[in-house]
Design a protein around this motif. Sequence first.
Motif, short mmCIF file in Angstrom:
data_model
loop_
_atom_site.label_atom_id
_atom_site.label_comp_id
_atom_site.label_asym_id
_atom_site.label_seq_id
_atom_site.Cartn_x
_atom_site.Cartn_y
_atom_site.Cartn_z
N CYS A 19 75.27 -7.15 -66.91
CA CYS A 19 75.68 -8.04 -65.82
C CYS A 19 75.14 -7.59 -64.47
CB CYS A 19 77.20 -8.16 -65.77
SG CYS A 19 77.91 -9.00 -67.20
N ASP A 20 75.18 -6.28 -64.18
CA ASP A 20 74.68 -5.78 -62.89
C ASP A 20 73.23 -6.17 -62.67
OD1 ASP A 20 77.02 -4.56 -61.98
OD2 ASP A 20 76.49 -2.59 -62.80
N GLU A 21 72.41 -6.00 -63.70
CA GLU A 21 70.99 -6.33 -63.57
C GLU A 21 70.78 -7.83 -63.38
OE1 GLU A 21 66.72 -5.81 -65.83
OE2 GLU A 21 68.47 -4.73 -66.61
N LEU A 22 71.50 -8.64 -64.16
CA LEU A 22 71.36 -10.09 -63.99
C LEU A 22 71.82 -10.50 -62.60
CD1 LEU A 22 70.69 -12.92 -64.93
CD2 LEU A 22 72.96 -13.04 -65.98
N GLY A 104 77.93 -8.74 -73.38
CA GLY A 104 79.32 -9.08 -73.13
C GLY A 104 79.57 -10.55 -72.86
N GLY A 105 78.51 -11.33 -72.72
CA GLY A 105 78.63 -12.77 -72.51
C GLY A 105 79.38 -13.15 -71.25
N LEU A 106 79.87 -14.37 -71.23
CA LEU A 106 80.59 -14.88 -70.07
C LEU A 106 81.84 -14.06 -69.78
CD1 LEU A 106 80.62 -17.10 -67.88
CD2 LEU A 106 82.04 -18.45 -69.42
N HIS A 107 82.47 -13.56 -70.82
CA HIS A 107 83.68 -12.74 -70.65
C HIS A 107 83.38 -11.52 -69.76
CE1 HIS A 107 87.49 -10.86 -71.60
NE2 HIS A 107 86.82 -9.74 -71.83
N ALA A 108 82.31 -10.81 -70.05
CA ALA A 108 81.95 -9.63 -69.25
C ALA A 108 81.61 -10.03 -67.82
CB ALA A 108 80.78 -8.90 -69.89
N TRP A 109 80.94 -11.17 -67.66
CA TRP A 109 80.57 -11.64 -66.33
C TRP A 109 81.81 -11.92 -65.49
CZ3 TRP A 109 75.92 -11.78 -63.96
CH2 TRP A 109 75.83 -12.51 -62.77
N VAL A 110 82.76 -12.63 -66.08
CA VAL A 110 83.97 -13.01 -65.35
C VAL A 110 84.85 -11.79 -65.08
CG1 VAL A 110 86.12 -14.35 -65.50
CG2 VAL A 110 83.94 -15.39 -66.17
N THR A 111 85.09 -10.97 -66.10
CA THR A 111 85.96 -9.80 -65.90
C THR A 111 85.32 -8.77 -64.99
OG1 THR A 111 85.19 -8.75 -67.93
CG2 THR A 111 87.19 -10.09 -68.08
N GLY A 112 84.00 -8.80 -64.87
CA GLY A 112 83.31 -7.90 -63.95
C GLY A 112 83.38 -8.35 -62.50
N GLY A 113 83.92 -9.54 -62.27
CA GLY A 113 84.08 -10.04 -60.90
C GLY A 113 82.82 -10.64 -60.31
N TYR A 114 81.87 -11.02 -61.14
CA TYR A 114 80.64 -11.63 -60.64
C TYR A 114 80.90 -13.09 -60.28
CZ TYR A 114 78.58 -7.41 -62.51
OH TYR A 114 78.28 -6.09 -62.76
N PRO A 115 80.06 -13.66 -59.42
CA PRO A 115 80.30 -15.05 -58.97
C PRO A 115 80.13 -16.06 -60.09
CG PRO A 115 78.16 -14.28 -58.19
CD PRO A 115 78.85 -13.09 -58.83
N THR A 116 80.88 -17.13 -59.98
CA THR A 116 80.80 -18.24 -60.93
C THR A 116 80.77 -19.55 -60.17
OG1 THR A 116 83.20 -18.38 -61.15
CG2 THR A 116 82.04 -17.00 -62.77
N GLU A 117 80.36 -20.60 -60.86
CA GLU A 117 80.42 -21.96 -60.32
C GLU A 117 81.25 -22.79 -61.27
OE1 GLU A 117 75.98 -22.34 -58.32
OE2 GLU A 117 76.30 -23.19 -60.31
N ARG A 118 81.94 -23.79 -60.72
CA ARG A 118 82.68 -24.75 -61.54
C ARG A 118 81.72 -25.82 -62.02
NH1 ARG A 118 87.35 -24.45 -62.84
NH2 ARG A 118 89.07 -23.51 -61.76
N HIS A 119 81.96 -26.30 -63.24
CA HIS A 119 81.15 -27.41 -63.75
C HIS A 119 81.46 -28.66 -62.94
CE1 HIS A 119 80.93 -24.71 -67.05
NE2 HIS A 119 81.86 -25.22 -67.81
#
Length: 128
Positions: A19-22, A104-119
């Motif tokens: 996730c950090d690299e992405l 880790g997929g989306l779960h790792a992204w979200v739990t890692g506190g990375y930004p998201t967008e709503r559909h």
Amino acid sequence: MFDGVSRLGEVPVEPTIICDELFMRLGDEDVLVLDCRDAMDWERFEIHIPGALRMTASEIARDLAMLPDDELIVLCGTTQDCADIRRVCRVLRLRGRNAVCLAGGLHAWVTGGYPTERHTRAPSHAHR
């Protein structure tokens, strides 16, 4: 028929990106993030990685020729072990694409506190 097990009994592992690299590469012109979740998961979790395009595994297989061969393709799925996207990654790599699974997929992204967008939802049309 190849069952995914090597002669030494090891299961081949598709490459991953953490996730950090992405996160550091989001917005780069040479990175394409594909959200490969099925319709049920897409509706259940109404968020995605910023800039990600939604393509199911069957859409990727059907439209493979439309995907770039000069970009890093990051596949994002639902399961933490990438089981839901490993086969897609393997197919893309066999067809000459530089594809990786998001560790880790989306779960790792979200739990890692990375930004998201709503559909954005398509407007519903009421029948009269």
